[in-house]
Design an enzyme around this catalytic site. Structure first.
Site, short mmCIF file in Angstrom:
data_model
loop_
_atom_site.label_atom_id
_atom_site.label_comp_id
_atom_site.label_asym_id
_atom_site.label_seq_id
_atom_site.Cartn_x
_atom_site.Cartn_y
_atom_site.Cartn_z
N GLY A 219 -54.37 29.22 -6.81
CA GLY A 219 -54.24 30.44 -7.62
C GLY A 219 -55.41 30.58 -8.57
O GLY A 219 -56.57 30.46 -8.16
N GLY A 222 -58.46 28.19 -8.61
CA GLY A 222 -59.45 28.15 -7.53
C GLY A 222 -58.93 27.49 -6.27
O GLY A 222 -57.75 27.58 -5.94
N THR A 245 -49.89 40.32 -3.31
CA THR A 245 -49.35 40.17 -1.96
C THR A 245 -50.49 40.14 -0.93
O THR A 245 -51.33 41.04 -0.91
CB THR A 245 -48.39 41.34 -1.61
OG1 THR A 245 -47.55 41.59 -2.71
CG2 THR A 245 -47.57 41.01 -0.37
N ASP A 249 -53.29 35.17 2.38
CA ASP A 249 -53.59 35.45 3.80
C ASP A 249 -55.06 35.86 3.95
O ASP A 249 -55.73 35.49 4.93
CB ASP A 249 -52.69 36.57 4.33
CG ASP A 249 -51.22 36.20 4.27
OD1 ASP A 249 -50.91 35.00 4.39
OD2 ASP A 249 -50.38 37.10 4.10
#
Ligand code: RIB
Length: 301
Positions: A219, A222, A245, A249
């Site tokens: 997060g 890093g 969101t 990915d």
């Protein structure tokens, strides 16, 4: 070299809220939208937008046809996505709060109806040196991993969302793990956080999976890369957080695209972090994933 993403395709039902709904509470949302999502689809989109030759395999119902149609816009080959008329398309109910954080409720539907015949058919089209990228939103993952290894196809595994099924997979076959802090602690069996010394956590994961390369996403702190010869750290790039969101990915797809394309680890981490920063600054999952031109041209502070 081809990259196969064998994973989920979801319809994302997204609700903007002030705060997430709690037990015994009823709240009104500020907005609603229906979008493309699913970790499989999102990571395939990131691979393709980063420039890789990308194939997506999975399963949807007729209501999910717009998901595969959307993928074609950025050249993801969806020829291995089958239609199952007996179930619902997988979907996600997503709340996004005023800080851009989300919480997600999944219904697997067609995503968990993948048959071994389907997997065999897909793998007939891939050979040694190709990559398969997996997340944990479909069934028969152990079978896919074994099939890939038989053919000397490189296995990348993002164990997300983590649940008890993951421990049953032949994880020693995985070439590259991309996981977050919580997944890393669970899979390594670490009970302590080492006071934020994440290199120690990465080392604990590497000890558990000595034949794998590890990417630990952290997060705001890093990301860390570790293998038996080298390690490197990448900080985050500054961007306004609108909706997180799909940011993970985006990082995963971009990182693997770069690595498979021969880029150095440090550069792959840098590009993936920039792409993820751009993704969090836009609403939605799939549609927030930037194209490579934008990642390269954007002036980060
Ligand atoms: O990683 C974000 C994705 O998780 C969403 O698109 C949702 O469908 C869930 O799979």
């Amino acid at each position: 070299m081809k990259i196969l993403c064998f994973g989920s395709l979801n319809i994302d039902y997204i609700y903007e809220v002030n705060t997430f709904v709690k037990a015994e509470e009823t709240i009104s949302s500020k907005s609603f939208s229906k979008k493309c999502g699913g970790k499989g689809l999102n990571q395939a989109a990131a691979l393709a937008k980063a420039g890789s030759q990308t194939f997506l395999a999975g399963s949807v119902a007729a209501s999910g046809k717009f998901l595969t149609d959307y993928c074609k816009k950025f050249n993801v080959d969806t020829g291995f996505v089958v239609e199952n008329p007996e179930v619902e398309t997988g979907h996600a109910i997503i709340q996004v709060d005023t800080h851009g954080q989300n919480c997600i409720l999944l219904y697997s539907g067609a995503n968990r109806t993948i048959t071994t015949e389907h997997i065999d058919r897909v793998f007939n089209n891939f050979t040694a040196g190709d990559y398969v990228l997996l997340q944990n939103e479909i069934n028969n993952i152990a079978y896919i991993m074994k099939k890939a290894k038989e053919k000397n196809i490189k296995i990348v595994f993002n164990p997300s969302p983590l649940d008890e099924t993951v421990y049953e997979y032949p994880l020693d076959l995985v070439d590259i793990f991309i996981m977050n802090r919580v997944e890393g602690m669970a899979l390594s069996g670490c009970k302590e956080e080492y006071g934020g010394d994440y290199k120690r956590l990465a080392q604990a994961i590497a000890k558990k999976f000595p034949h794998s390369r590890i990417v630990l996403t952290l997060g705001k702190a890093g990301a860390l890369y570790l293998d038996d010869k080298t390690s490197c750290f990448q900080g985050i790039y500054d961007a306004p957080v609108v909706d997180s969101t799909g940011a993970g990915d985006t990082f995963t797809g971009y990182f693997i695209s770069q690595l498979a394309g021969g880029q150095s680890i440090q550069k792959a981490m840098e590009i993936a972090s920039k792409a993820a920063a751009l993704a969090v600054s836009k609403k939605g999952a799939t549609e927030s994933i930037p194209y490579m031109e934008e990642v390269l041209s954007h002036q980060f502070k």
